[in-house]
Scaffold this motif. Structure first.
Motif: not given
Length: 135
Positions: A97-99, A109, A111, A113
């Protein structure tokens, strides 16, 4: 169910055919085939587990398996980590995911959740406590 269908089910079951395959071949429902087989003592044979020796994917050492559990592919965590680091192309990256960092606004990024808010520890300290710890 006709006598012909019953005989056909019995013979196909004796050959080792499964309920679904028999149902399609005879043209009746799978549940009817199951019920008939159970009532007439034509239960499936117990599935034999693969008794071949399992070997570590990295070093080839035999790996002891626990019955009823998922197959072990590696002899140790060390071998597992080395193998996956050497085969990064096989890693499933759907969980990336990008945050945006809550402090500096930089995109990073993560990995899985994880609930990370900051790109680094320095940003966490600055945002949480209002400055560096060098004072």
């Amino acid at each position: 169910m006709t006598n012909e269908q019953k005989m056909m089910i019995s013979s196909l079951r004796a050959e080792g055919m499964g309920y679904g395959s028999i149902a399609r071949k005879v043209g009746i429902s799978e549940n009817t085939v199951k019920s008939f087989c159970r009532r007439n003592g034509q239960q499936p044979e117990p599935v034999q587990r693969d008794t071949t020796e399992h070997k570590c994917l990295r070093c080839g050492v035999p790996v002891k398996q626990n019955p009823g559990r998922k197959e072990k592919k590696f002899c140790s965590d060390k071998c597992r980590n080395k193998w996956w680091n050497a085969h990064l192309d096989q890693v499933d990256r759907r969980a990336m995911r990008e945050v945006i960092c809550a402090n500096c606004g930089k995109t990073f990024s993560i990995y899985g959740s994880a609930a990370r808010k900051y790109c680094c520890h320095e940003c966490y300290i600055e945002h949480r406590f209002g400055g560096g710890g060098n004072e």
